[in-house]
Design a protein around this motif. Structure first.
Motif, PDB file in Angstrom:
ATOM      1  N   PHE A   1      11.315  60.339  46.559  1.00  0.00           N
ATOM      2  CA  PHE A   1      12.118  61.192  47.666  1.00  0.00           C
ATOM      3  C   PHE A   1      13.550  60.533  47.342  1.00  0.00           C
ATOM      4  O   PHE A   1      13.982  59.358  46.959  1.00  0.00           O
ATOM      5  N   MET A   2      14.487  61.543  47.521  1.00  0.00           N
ATOM      6  CA  MET A   2      15.966  61.412  47.734  1.00  0.00           C
ATOM      7  C   MET A   2      16.356  62.273  49.051  1.00  0.00           C
ATOM      8  O   MET A   2      15.921  63.477  48.933  1.00  0.00           O
ATOM      9  N   ILE A   3      16.741  61.728  49.862  1.00  0.00           N
ATOM     10  CA  ILE A   3      17.151  62.278  51.260  1.00  0.00           C
ATOM     11  C   ILE A   3      18.502  62.003  51.326  1.00  0.00           C
ATOM     12  O   ILE A   3      19.249  61.131  51.306  1.00  0.00           O
ATOM     13  N   GLU A   4      19.463  63.306  51.744  1.00  0.00           N
ATOM     14  CA  GLU A   4      20.736  63.328  51.801  1.00  0.00           C
ATOM     15  C   GLU A   4      21.127  63.941  53.134  1.00  0.00           C
ATOM     16  O   GLU A   4      20.703  65.060  53.367  1.00  0.00           O
ATOM     17  N   ALA A   5      22.102  63.455  53.891  1.00  0.00           N
ATOM     18  CA  ALA A   5      22.387  64.143  55.200  1.00  0.00           C
ATOM     19  C   ALA A   5      23.838  63.712  55.515  1.00  0.00           C
ATOM     20  O   ALA A   5      24.288  62.581  55.165  1.00  0.00           O
ATOM     21  N   PRO A   6      24.772  64.741  55.932  1.00  0.00           N
ATOM     22  CA  PRO A   6      26.163  64.288  56.244  1.00  0.00           C
ATOM     23  C   PRO A   6      26.193  63.200  57.362  1.00  0.00           C
ATOM     24  O   PRO A   6      25.386  63.142  58.220  1.00  0.00           O
ATOM     25  N   GLY A   7      27.135  62.132  56.793  1.00  0.00           N
ATOM     26  CA  GLY A   7      27.011  60.917  57.844  1.00  0.00           C
ATOM     27  C   GLY A   7      26.171  59.824  57.548  1.00  0.00           C
ATOM     28  O   GLY A   7      26.450  58.802  58.504  1.00  0.00           O
ATOM     29  N   TYR A   8      25.448  60.084  56.679  1.00  0.00           N
ATOM     30  CA  TYR A   8      24.433  58.879  56.462  1.00  0.00           C
ATOM     31  C   TYR A   8      24.446  58.585  54.914  1.00  0.00           C
ATOM     32  O   TYR A   8      24.617  59.561  54.045  1.00  0.00           O
ATOM     33  N   GLU A   9      23.997  57.490  54.564  1.00  0.00           N
ATOM     34  CA  GLU A   9      24.052  56.822  53.296  1.00  0.00           C
ATOM     35  C   GLU A   9      22.726  57.762  52.629  1.00  0.00           C
ATOM     36  O   GLU A   9      21.687  57.831  53.241  1.00  0.00           O
ATOM     37  N   THR A  10      22.740  58.122  51.017  1.00  0.00           N
ATOM     38  CA  THR A  10      21.939  58.688  50.646  1.00  0.00           C
ATOM     39  C   THR A  10      20.536  57.759  50.379  1.00  0.00           C
ATOM     40  O   THR A  10      21.019  56.668  49.956  1.00  0.00           O
ATOM     41  N   LEU A  11      19.424  58.357  50.568  1.00  0.00           N
ATOM     42  CA  LEU A  11      18.243  57.262  50.351  1.00  0.00           C
ATOM     43  C   LEU A  11      17.678  57.736  49.227  1.00  0.00           C
ATOM     44  O   LEU A  11      17.163  58.891  48.958  1.00  0.00           O
ATOM     45  N   ILE A  12      17.395  56.734  48.232  1.00  0.00           N
ATOM     46  CA  ILE A  12      16.425  56.982  47.420  1.00  0.00           C
ATOM     47  C   ILE A  12      15.285  55.909  47.076  1.00  0.00           C
ATOM     48  O   ILE A  12      15.387  54.837  47.283  1.00  0.00           O
ATOM     49  N   THR A  13      13.925  56.601  47.278  1.00  0.00           N
ATOM     50  CA  THR A  13      12.949  55.592  47.535  1.00  0.00           C
ATOM     51  C   THR A  13      11.722  56.311  46.960  1.00  0.00           C
ATOM     52  O   THR A  13      11.753  57.470  46.375  1.00  0.00           O
ATOM     53  N   HIS A  14      10.432  55.471  47.075  1.00  0.00           N
ATOM     54  CA  HIS A  14       9.242  55.985  47.017  1.00  0.00           C
ATOM     55  C   HIS A  14       8.441  55.887  48.172  1.00  0.00           C
ATOM     56  O   HIS A  14       8.806  54.718  48.920  1.00  0.00           O
ATOM     57  N   VAL A  15       7.329  56.736  48.099  1.00  0.00           N
ATOM     58  CA  VAL A  15       6.229  55.978  49.385  1.00  0.00           C
ATOM     59  C   VAL A  15       5.063  55.976  48.362  1.00  0.00           C
ATOM     60  O   VAL A  15       4.513  56.797  47.708  1.00  0.00           O
ATOM     61  N   PHE A  16       4.413  54.561  48.648  1.00  0.00           N
ATOM     62  CA  PHE A  16       3.347  54.301  47.704  1.00  0.00           C
ATOM     63  C   PHE A  16       1.979  54.396  48.360  1.00  0.00           C
ATOM     64  O   PHE A  16       2.096  54.200  49.426  1.00  0.00           O
ATOM     65  N   ARG A  17       0.968  54.660  47.505  1.00  0.00           N
ATOM     66  CA  ARG A  17      -0.382  54.883  48.185  1.00  0.00           C
ATOM     67  C   ARG A  17      -1.160  53.627  48.234  1.00  0.00           C
ATOM     68  O   ARG A  17      -1.220  52.816  47.384  1.00  0.00           O
ATOM     69  N   ASP A  18      -1.381  53.216  49.628  1.00  0.00           N
ATOM     70  CA  ASP A  18      -2.167  52.026  49.865  1.00  0.00           C
ATOM     71  C   ASP A  18      -3.468  52.125  49.154  1.00  0.00           C
ATOM     72  O   ASP A  18      -4.195  53.004  49.001  1.00  0.00           O
ATOM     73  N   GLY A  19      -3.971  50.958  48.741  1.00  0.00           N
ATOM     74  CA  GLY A  19      -5.132  50.598  48.063  1.00  0.00           C
ATOM     75  C   GLY A  19      -4.939  50.672  46.476  1.00  0.00           C
ATOM     76  O   GLY A  19      -5.911  50.427  45.861  1.00  0.00           O
ATOM     77  N   ASP A  20      -3.969  51.022  46.094  1.00  0.00           N
ATOM     78  CA  ASP A  20      -3.558  51.270  44.592  1.00  0.00           C
ATOM     79  C   ASP A  20      -3.700  49.645  43.959  1.00  0.00           C
ATOM     80  O   ASP A  20      -3.030  48.825  44.415  1.00  0.00           O
ATOM     81  N   LYS A  21      -4.326  49.719  42.872  1.00  0.00           N
ATOM     82  CA  LYS A  21      -4.592  48.399  42.154  1.00  0.00           C
ATOM     83  C   LYS A  21      -3.372  47.824  41.367  1.00  0.00           C
ATOM     84  O   LYS A  21      -3.387  46.701  41.196  1.00  0.00           O
ATOM     85  N   TYR A  22      -2.329  48.715  41.266  1.00  0.00           N
ATOM     86  CA  TYR A  22      -1.185  48.229  40.662  1.00  0.00           C
ATOM     87  C   TYR A  22       0.028  48.108  41.543  1.00  0.00           C
ATOM     88  O   TYR A  22       0.911  47.724  41.196  1.00  0.00           O
ATOM     89  N   LEU A  23      -0.359  48.015  42.914  1.00  0.00           N
ATOM     90  CA  LEU A  23       0.860  47.477  43.600  1.00  0.00           C
ATOM     91  C   LEU A  23       1.227  46.134  43.677  1.00  0.00           C
ATOM     92  O   LEU A  23       2.378  45.790  43.805  1.00  0.00           O
ATOM     93  N   GLU A  24       0.445  45.060  43.138  1.00  0.00           N
ATOM     94  CA  GLU A  24       0.896  43.854  43.003  1.00  0.00           C
ATOM     95  C   GLU A  24       1.587  43.605  41.467  1.00  0.00           C
ATOM     96  O   GLU A  24       1.973  42.509  41.259  1.00  0.00           O
TER      97      GLU A  24
END
Length: 293
Positions: free
Chosen positions: A221-244
């Protein structure tokens, strides 16, 4: 500059920057030289190793093009991307954490309205995604611009697929806006784990040091809105074996969410689905920019 030896060369190189008018550039170059020279001395770098390093970086450059950024992969897999990102994106604890950009963002992604299907035929189980964009004070942020992109179930992004004419057809990628209350929703496909491209020099480096090339399942996700810092992030799927063991060190516990599995039926927006499907609900909290704070 005559009679420079291994004991005096570092200071000689640093002294050569004395006429640099850009103070920040001079600071960066001075530190870079100091650390590079210290590294070479610390490991007693051989000429053969130095030539291999030059060849490796040359190969990284040769494979890089507008569809594959091997230098970003190299930075990501060495943890440098996350380090730089973390240093420059410190936020209050109630704000959504940032993570790495990754090499597959595309400017000018297809535009969609709330509720539309961004998958555009990408392979994967149906998935309904929804959430709200808010400010750190709890206020709804209207009309936030939301870029989202992900791989298909085979682990490939759209830019890794070319049609017969050599063109990219954008799939599982889009740009939409939240509504007046900050809510958004769209249809896509289930996020799956995938390996970063490892058929090039970065992949050979990972194999040489005994590391795997896998990333846990996630949405970008990349989220932009006037007056706020741009956010660049992911949302990870719980239970995935590669999280660690994410190959790019991008996982944060606050960014892990549950993808709920549903039997065939009707999604919250009335979407009738005749196969098992998934839903993800995740809210994003943006940090006000300095001018807005």
């Amino acid at each position: 500059m005559r009679n420079i030896n291994e004991d005096t060369i570092t200071q000689a190189v640093i002294a050569s920057f004395s006429d640099c008018r850009d103070g920040r550039l001079r600071t960066v170059m001075t530190s870079l030289v100091q650390h590079l020279h210290a590294f070479a001395r610390d490991v007693h770098l051989t000429e053969d190793e130095w030539f291999k390093a030059i060849r490796f970086l040359t190969e990284v450059g040769h494979i890089t093009d507008d569809k594959r950024q091997e230098f970003i992969l190299l930075s990501d897999t060495l943890g440098l991307s996350m380090l730089v990102m973390s240093q420059n994106n410190r936020k209050p604890s109630n704000c959504t954490e940032a993570t790495v950009f990754g090499p597959f963002y595309v400017e000018g992604a297809p535009l969609y309205n709330n509720g539309e299907d961004i998958s555009n035929g990408a392979k994967g189980a149906p998935c309904y995604v929804s959430g709200q964009v808010r400010g750190a004070g709890g206020e709804a942020i209207p009309d936030a611009q939301i870029d989202v992109w992900q791989s298909d179930e085979d682990g490939f992004y759209d830019v890794q697929h070319l049609d017969e004419a050599g063109n990219v057809i954008h799939r599982a990628r889009g740009r939409l806006k939240g509504d007046a209350e900050g809510f958004f929703n769209f249809r896509s496909i289930l996020a799956e784990a995938y390996p970063i491209p490892h058929d090039g020099p970065v992949g050979r480096m990972l194999a040489a040091v005994g590391r795997h090339p896998w990333r846990p399942a996630h949405l970008h996700f990349m989220i932009e809105a006037p007056g706020y810092e741009t956010l660049i992030t992911h949302v990870f799927r719980d239970g995935d074996k590669y999280l660690e063991s994410d190959v790019v060190f991008g996982v944060r516990s606050t960014l892990i969410a549950e993808w709920k599995r549903h039997e065939p039926g009707v999604a919250p927006d009335g979407w009738e689905i005749d196969v098992p499907w998934y839903s993800l609900e995740y809210d994003f909290v943006l940090n006000p920019s300095e001018a807005h704070a």
